[in-house]
Design an enzyme around this catalytic site. Structure first.
Site, PDB file in Angstrom:
ATOM      1  N   GLY A 197      -4.485  31.154  21.924  1.00  0.00           N
ATOM      2  CA  GLY A 197      -4.173  32.493  22.394  1.00  0.00           C
ATOM      3  C   GLY A 197      -3.675  33.404  21.292  1.00  0.00           C
ATOM      4  O   GLY A 197      -3.942  34.595  21.280  1.00  0.00           O
ATOM      5  N   GLU A 245      -6.564  31.935  15.314  1.00  0.00           N
ATOM      6  CA  GLU A 245      -7.449  30.857  14.877  1.00  0.00           C
ATOM      7  C   GLU A 245      -6.857  30.159  13.656  1.00  0.00           C
ATOM      8  O   GLU A 245      -6.090  30.754  12.904  1.00  0.00           O
ATOM      9  CB  GLU A 245      -8.825  31.401  14.492  1.00  0.00           C
ATOM     10  CG  GLU A 245      -9.547  32.109  15.619  1.00  0.00           C
ATOM     11  CD  GLU A 245     -10.843  32.763  15.159  1.00  0.00           C
ATOM     12  OE1 GLU A 245     -11.705  32.993  16.012  1.00  0.00           O
ATOM     13  OE2 GLU A 245     -10.969  33.030  13.934  1.00  0.00           O
ATOM     14  N   ASP A 264       9.350  25.558  20.830  1.00  0.00           N
ATOM     15  CA  ASP A 264       8.088  25.140  21.459  1.00  0.00           C
ATOM     16  C   ASP A 264       7.698  23.749  20.965  1.00  0.00           C
ATOM     17  O   ASP A 264       6.546  23.488  20.648  1.00  0.00           O
ATOM     18  CB  ASP A 264       6.983  26.150  21.144  1.00  0.00           C
ATOM     19  CG  ASP A 264       5.750  25.948  22.031  1.00  0.00           C
ATOM     20  OD1 ASP A 264       5.904  25.361  23.130  1.00  0.00           O
ATOM     21  OD2 ASP A 264       4.649  26.350  21.631  1.00  0.00           O
TER      22      ASP A 264
END
Length: 745
Positions: A21, A24, A141
């Site tokens: 999201g 790349e 995360d």
């Protein structure tokens, strides 16, 4: 952008290896330095986003890139550069050669990882988190997809700093509206879910979720609905991991549950504490302290339904690490920095860098079931080595190497990895010459198939140099170390941890060549570099500082050596624990330095405390406990307490003979200490018997002209003089002088 794009005239994009999201990730080449890298590009935002939001997001990216680039630790992905090109923000990182934990779990077909692997990964991640949290950085995360185990067994955390983009206060709602993923709910802390302020303990909760899945094969809340998973994290106590897998060590079960406590204050205080508990549990699980876990709390409810923040509405479960089967892309494409690599890393993180490389097209694709079975046997053999069962490990590695050669071919990376491990076990079982021959065979094959500068080739050549040193061939070792270091600096950079390991070994070898000043200077340089790259408390940094202290002693700079040994001992106690063998080693050398400075009473006190701690932790007859007792005896003699010194020397000599054997060098040193004490007590006839025993054993084991043998004959001659047997003494002195003259030619 596409294949061949050149960013800022320097970074050539070669192959896209991930898409997510946020953007790349490309496999690329730094044309200026000629090294492989990964380039992460932030996806341009569409016109639906207002300019102020886009401007803030770009500034956030730049700020977090600077934060990530400042992190220098073996367990954190190295960030080399960042910038903006043609409207695209990009980040240049090291290219990780391995697999993330999500892929490892998938390759394991939903089964838990070996306990030894879980503990190894946990220790390495805890070390990396301890460092980054000290820098004030919270990952936010942490999940299997953001943790990569490289081909040499090193574990690295990806996306530090960048992971914060979608989570900073005031931006959560805005960023979720853009379609940027908030993260997988399987690994989110209760305070994250509740929208509360998070700190380092949120990362520890996420790590607990990761460890739970590695240890059991399933996340702690393995539910199909995202809302149910979030409620589970916030309000439901997890089942103990041992209910899924009874063979898990109790200390590991306790640690994971403590990490999953609902309230942050009931988790371990920091990652440093976590690392110490893991190390302590691995070595003495019954002594690991247990923290109280949180009690289940009643969910906040409205109309009979638990309330969660509005941002969770419509959230999907996302990928957990273990899925139904292999995917075409990594679970978090934005963090996937590896290409097509052998599914299971073969390394265990020890020196030598046991890596596997990419599979050339000409290598046959093996039957997956047979290859998987061999991989399991390979990992089992690695576990035997970690337990110190080197003979068994060697037999297992040789058997796997033979079967891999039949299945995959003699030059396949997996075959060579098994041959490498077999060579390593030969070195650990005292067969250095056999190990050197085996390493040479692996090196030749890797040069032929991978190239002379490939990381795997350099790893085995570095191990060859170490083995040459073990064989006393320090000049040959120096030449190999120098060649490997040049290649590592060219391909990896001067500050890469593997480059620094090679420089450390080179410094050690310089000392064995008698180049003490050079060894001291290089060791100081490596210690400073490791402190900068890995942190001042990292075990590798402390190993090099220990070497600095050793060389200071050889330069008779004992005051500086003492101060350094004390600092290393204190740092190791904090980082590794007070009962770690490395901590004990630094304490032992502190006693040596005190004795050399004439502070014998202090040395005696230091040795007595060390003896008590070693006996408790390792046993009264452990060789290192006996070494500390020998030091105690030496200092008793220096204090003139020769009766006590003789008694201690005899006791240590008897124990060493029983434990190590009558001809072991340490046993013979104790015999000599007995003779010294007898001489000081005027009992020269008894001393002569001991000196002759030492000289005869050294001549039998080492040869008549070796330095240690000649020193023993000198002792014998001195004793003859004390007994009034001057003619015999003179004849023995002449024989020793002649042997020294021949040996010097």
């Amino acid at each position: 952008m596409g294949d061949g794009t050149l960013i800022q005239g320097r970074y050539r994009l070669l192959e896209r290896i991930g898409r997510g999201g946020m953007g790349e990730v490309w496999r690329a080449r730094d044309e200026s330095l000629g090294r492989r890298i990964a380039v992460k590009c932030l996806k341009p935002l569409g016109t639906q986003h207002d300019h102020s939001f886009t401007r803030v997001l770009r500034e956030r990216f730049r700020r977090e890139a600077r934060v990530a680039a400042a992190l220098q630790h073996r367990g954190v992905t190295v960030v080399h550069d960042f910038g903006e090109w043609d409207g695209v923000l990009f980040l240049v990182m090291e290219l990780l050669e391995g697999n993330d934990l999500s892929r490892l779990l998938e390759d394991n077909k939903g089964h838990p990882l070996p306990v030894a692997d879980v503990v190894d990964i946990a220790e390495q991640v805890a070390s990396a988190l301890a460092y980054t949290h000290e820098q004030g950085i919270v990952h936010r995360d942490l999940k299997p997809a953001n943790i990569v185990r490289t081909a040499d067994g090193t574990v690295k955390i990806c996306d530090f700093g960048i992971a914060r983009l979608g989570h900073d206060a005031g931006f959560t709602a805005r960023l979720t509206g853009t379609g940027i993923a908030m993260g997988t709910p399987h690994y989110m802390s209760p305070e994250q879910i509740g929208g509360d302020e998070v700190d380092r303990r949120s990362d520890l909760y996420s790590l607990g979720c990761v460890l739970y899945e590695m240890a059991t094969g399933v996340p702690p809340f393995d539910l199909g609905d995202a809302w149910a998973i979030l409620v589970g994290h916030r309000d439901t106590e997890p089942e103990p991991p041992r209910t899924h897998r009874a063979e898990l060590p109790r200390y590991l079960d306790r640690i994971i549950l403590d990490l999953l406590a609902k309230r942050p204050e009931q988790r371990p205080d920091d990652a440093g504490e976590l690392g110490r508990r893991i190390t302590a549990g691995r070595t003495a699980p019954e002594r690991v302290p247990a923290l109280a876990t949180a009690r289940p709390r009643t969910p906040r409810q409205v109309g009979g339904r638990a309330v969660l923040p509005s941002w969770t509405h419509g959230m999907t479960t996302g990928h957990k690490a273990t899925g139904p089967g292999p995917r075409a892309t990594p679970p978090d494409p934005g963090a996937g920095l590896s290409g097509e690599w052998i599914p299971r890393p073969t390394g265990d993180g020890t020196d030598g860098g046991r890596t596997v490389g990419p599979v050339p097209d000409e290598w046959p694709e093996p039957a997956s079931e047979a290859a998987a079975g061999l991989a399991e046997r390979h990992n089992a053999a690695l576990s035997l080595g970690r337990l110190g069962r080197w003979e068994e490990a060697g037999r297992a590695h040789r058997a796997v190497a033979a079967e891999r050669e039949r299945l995959l071919g003699p030059d396949h990376p997996d075959t060579l990895a098994s041959r490498y491990e077999a060579a390593f076990t030969l070195g650990r079982t005292g067969r250095a010459a056999d190990a050197l021959r085996a390493y040479k065979g692996v090196a030749q094959a890797r040069i032929r198939t991978l190239g002379a500068d490939h990381a795997d080739t350099l790893a085995v050549r570095q191990e060859m140099a170490y083995t040459l040193g073990r064989l006393g061939r320090h000049t040959d070792a120096h030449q190999v170390y120098t060649s490997v270091l040049t290649a590592r600096e060219r391909t990896m950079g001067a500050d890469h941890p593997d480059t620094l390991r090679c420089r450390h070994n080179l410094a050690f070898n310089l000392g064995r060549l008698g180049r003490t000043e050079d060894a001291h200077r290089m060791a100081r340089e490596v210690a400073a570099a490791r402190a900068r790259v890995l942190g001042p408390g990292h075990p590798d940094t402390l190993v090099t500082r220990y070497e600095v202290a050793y060389e200071l002693g050889r330069l008779d700079r004992w005051q500086e050596a003492l101060a350094t040994y004390r600092e290393v001992a204190a740092a190791r106690a904090r980082a590794l624990g007070p009962d770690h063998p490395d901590t004990f080693a630094a304490r032992y050398e502190t006693g040596v330095a005190l004795g050399r400075l004439g502070r014998c009473a202090e040395a005696l006190t230091a040795y007595e405390a060390l003896i008590a701690d070693r006996a408790r932790a390792q046993g009264a007859d452990h060789p290192e406990t006996l070494r500390a007792r020998h030091g105690r005896g030496v200092n008793l003699g220096r204090l003139g307490r020769w009766g006590e010194a003789l008694e201690e020397a005899r006791a240590v000599c008897a124990a060493r003979g029983r434990v190590l054997g009558p001809d072991h060098p340490d046993t013979l040193v104790s015999h000599r200490e007995v003779a010294v004490a007898l001489g000081w007590l005027g009992r020269w006839a008894a001393a002569l018997t001991e000196y002759r025993l030492v000289a005869a054993a050294r001549e039998r084991v080492l040869g008549p002209d070796r330095p240690d043998t000649l020193v023993a004959r000198d002792d014998e001659a001195h004793c003859l003089e004390q007994l009034g047997r001057a003619a015999e003494a003179a004849e023995l002195y002449r024989r020793v002088a002649a042997l020294r003259s021949v040996a010097a030619r």
